[in-house]
Design a protein around this motif. Sequence first.
Motif, PDB file in Angstrom:
ATOM      1  N   ALA A 121      30.075  41.609  36.592  1.00 24.63           N
ATOM      2  CA  ALA A 121      28.666  41.228  36.729  1.00 24.63           C
ATOM      3  C   ALA A 121      28.029  40.884  35.383  1.00 24.63           C
ATOM      4  O   ALA A 121      27.010  40.195  35.339  1.00 24.63           O
ATOM      5  CB  ALA A 121      27.885  42.349  37.411  1.00 24.63           C
ATOM      6  N   LEU A 122      28.628  41.339  34.282  1.00 21.13           N
ATOM      7  CA  LEU A 122      28.093  41.020  32.962  1.00 21.13           C
ATOM      8  C   LEU A 122      28.543  39.649  32.456  1.00 21.13           C
ATOM      9  O   LEU A 122      28.061  39.185  31.418  1.00 21.13           O
ATOM     10  CB  LEU A 122      28.496  42.095  31.948  1.00 21.13           C
ATOM     11  N   ILE A 123      29.471  39.020  33.174  1.00 23.44           N
ATOM     12  CA  ILE A 123      29.878  37.661  32.819  1.00 23.44           C
ATOM     13  C   ILE A 123      28.928  36.694  33.517  1.00 23.44           C
ATOM     14  O   ILE A 123      28.760  36.764  34.734  1.00 23.44           O
ATOM     15  CB  ILE A 123      31.332  37.388  33.236  1.00 23.44           C
ATOM     16  N   PRO A 124      28.286  35.796  32.778  1.00 19.48           N
ATOM     17  CA  PRO A 124      27.298  34.899  33.388  1.00 19.48           C
ATOM     18  C   PRO A 124      27.876  34.070  34.526  1.00 19.48           C
ATOM     19  O   PRO A 124      29.048  33.660  34.481  1.00 19.48           O
ATOM     20  CB  PRO A 124      26.876  33.995  32.221  1.00 19.48           C
ATOM     21  N   GLU A 125      27.080  33.843  35.559  1.00 14.75           N
ATOM     22  CA  GLU A 125      27.494  32.994  36.673  1.00 14.75           C
ATOM     23  C   GLU A 125      27.793  31.582  36.164  1.00 14.75           C
ATOM     24  O   GLU A 125      27.067  31.050  35.314  1.00 14.75           O
ATOM     25  CB  GLU A 125      26.398  32.941  37.746  1.00 14.75           C
ATOM     26  N   GLY A 126      28.866  31.011  36.670  1.00 11.04           N
ATOM     27  CA  GLY A 126      29.249  29.670  36.270  1.00 11.04           C
ATOM     28  C   GLY A 126      30.090  29.619  35.010  1.00 11.04           C
ATOM     29  O   GLY A 126      30.508  28.535  34.587  1.00 11.04           O
ATOM     30  N   GLU A 127      30.347  30.790  34.389  1.00  8.43           N
ATOM     31  CA  GLU A 127      31.169  30.816  33.175  1.00  8.43           C
ATOM     32  C   GLU A 127      32.588  30.373  33.502  1.00  8.43           C
ATOM     33  O   GLU A 127      33.193  30.829  34.473  1.00  8.43           O
ATOM     34  CB  GLU A 127      31.194  32.229  32.598  1.00  8.43           C
ATOM     35  N   ASP A 128      33.120  29.489  32.682  1.00  8.33           N
ATOM     36  CA  ASP A 128      34.477  28.982  32.884  1.00  8.33           C
ATOM     37  C   ASP A 128      35.406  29.671  31.890  1.00  8.33           C
ATOM     38  O   ASP A 128      35.022  29.912  30.746  1.00  8.33           O
ATOM     39  CB  ASP A 128      34.502  27.464  32.669  1.00  8.33           C
ATOM     40  N   GLY A 129      36.606  30.003  32.333  1.00  7.40           N
ATOM     41  CA  GLY A 129      37.553  30.620  31.416  1.00  7.40           C
ATOM     42  C   GLY A 129      38.367  31.692  32.091  1.00  7.40           C
ATOM     43  O   GLY A 129      38.579  31.672  33.316  1.00  7.40           O
ATOM     44  N   LEU A 130      38.830  32.653  31.296  1.00  6.74           N
ATOM     45  CA  LEU A 130      39.727  33.696  31.778  1.00  6.74           C
ATOM     46  C   LEU A 130      39.150  35.072  31.494  1.00  6.74           C
ATOM     47  O   LEU A 130      38.479  35.279  30.476  1.00  6.74           O
ATOM     48  CB  LEU A 130      41.091  33.583  31.091  1.00  6.74           C
ATOM     49  N   VAL A 131      39.445  36.003  32.386  1.00  5.03           N
ATOM     50  CA  VAL A 131      39.048  37.390  32.180  1.00  5.03           C
ATOM     51  C   VAL A 131      40.239  38.294  32.453  1.00  5.03           C
ATOM     52  O   VAL A 131      40.915  38.160  33.467  1.00  5.03           O
ATOM     53  CB  VAL A 131      37.837  37.789  33.068  1.00  5.03           C
ATOM     54  N   GLY A 132      40.501  39.190  31.518  1.00  2.00           N
ATOM     55  CA  GLY A 132      41.520  40.212  31.729  1.00  2.00           C
ATOM     56  C   GLY A 132      40.856  41.526  32.089  1.00  2.00           C
ATOM     57  O   GLY A 132      39.711  41.788  31.706  1.00  2.00           O
ATOM     58  N   ILE A 133      41.575  42.342  32.845  1.00  2.00           N
ATOM     59  CA  ILE A 133      41.106  43.697  33.147  1.00  2.00           C
ATOM     60  C   ILE A 133      42.213  44.657  32.715  1.00  2.00           C
ATOM     61  O   ILE A 133      43.370  44.500  33.104  1.00  2.00           O
ATOM     62  CB  ILE A 133      40.745  43.867  34.627  1.00  2.00           C
ATOM     63  N   HIS A 134      41.843  45.634  31.893  1.00  2.00           N
ATOM     64  CA  HIS A 134      42.835  46.480  31.231  1.00  2.00           C
ATOM     65  C   HIS A 134      42.433  47.942  31.310  1.00  2.00           C
ATOM     66  O   HIS A 134      41.244  48.288  31.254  1.00  2.00           O
ATOM     67  CB  HIS A 134      42.956  46.055  29.768  1.00  2.00           C
ATOM     68  N   ASP A 135      43.430  48.809  31.436  1.00  2.00           N
ATOM     69  CA  ASP A 135      43.193  50.254  31.432  1.00  2.00           C
ATOM     70  C   ASP A 135      42.808  50.707  30.026  1.00  2.00           C
ATOM     71  O   ASP A 135      43.526  50.420  29.052  1.00  2.00           O
ATOM     72  CB  ASP A 135      44.453  51.006  31.863  1.00  2.00           C
ATOM     73  N   GLY A 136      41.725  51.446  29.912  1.00  2.00           N
ATOM     74  CA  GLY A 136      41.270  51.914  28.613  1.00  2.00           C
ATOM     75  C   GLY A 136      42.262  52.806  27.900  1.00  2.00           C
ATOM     76  O   GLY A 136      42.228  52.921  26.665  1.00  2.00           O
ATOM     77  N   VAL A 137      43.142  53.459  28.666  1.00  2.00           N
ATOM     78  CA  VAL A 137      44.103  54.385  28.062  1.00  2.00           C
ATOM     79  C   VAL A 137      45.494  53.752  27.937  1.00  2.00           C
ATOM     80  O   VAL A 137      46.502  54.440  27.967  1.00  2.00           O
ATOM     81  CB  VAL A 137      44.172  55.713  28.848  1.00  2.00           C
ATOM     82  N   ARG A 138      45.520  52.443  27.738  1.00  2.00           N
ATOM     83  CA  ARG A 138      46.768  51.739  27.374  1.00  2.00           C
ATOM     84  C   ARG A 138      46.556  51.093  25.994  1.00  2.00           C
ATOM     85  O   ARG A 138      46.363  49.884  25.890  1.00  2.00           O
ATOM     86  CB  ARG A 138      47.123  50.668  28.406  1.00  2.00           C
TER      87      ARG A 138
END
Length: 222
Positions: free
Chosen positions: A91-108
């Motif tokens: 939700a913190l990524i602006p609507e319409g933003e183009d590109g890539l997003v990764g999701i990562h475990d904080g304890v890795r």
Amino acid sequence: MKYIIIVAGGKGLRMGNDIPKQFLPIGGKPILMHTIERFCAYDKDIKVILVLPKAQQDYWKTLCEQHQFTEPHEIADGGETRFESSKNGLALIPEGEDGLVGIHDGVRPFVSIDTITRCYDEAQRTCAALPVMPVNETLRQVAQNGTSKTVQRSEFRSVQTPQVFNIMMLKMAYAQPFNEGFTDDASVMESFGCKISMVEGNAENIKITSPFDLKIAEMLIG
């Protein structure tokens, strides 16, 4: 644009410690700081979104002051489930933003730069990518009646993070209602009909969840 959402909602129960595991120190500073630094080393311009339970955010800010940690990042509120936490980060990524997003475990904190690069490069090509490792142990499948049988380990892979996706596709996938089949972010995308690509992970990319893991982490950081 590249984003990384780092999800850190642990309570430290398996550590037998009052301090949540993502804040435990290795090499003189909290695990979570090492994790953030790894992605900033991959790309100094990457946008970092940290997802933390609201009750832990003041403590995190205090740690940042104590350790003079200045890597830029935004903070999103953690949810009751991983699904909610990832959705809050998105939700913190602006609507319409183009590109890539990764999701990562904080304890890795030991994900390699090569692994991160492979994930983002493959997601750029295919829309969704995650790092995996071969399974070395023999596996047995257990049925509901308690019987079990050996399965071919060559047909299985151990999944790591970061899991990287096209931003707009992931936002649409997270508009789905939650269901119990959502075990990670890739499963949310699969439910939306997106094929997931696999790339090579790295053996050091462990998830630190127990005192034994913490001992290994101290050896790796040394």
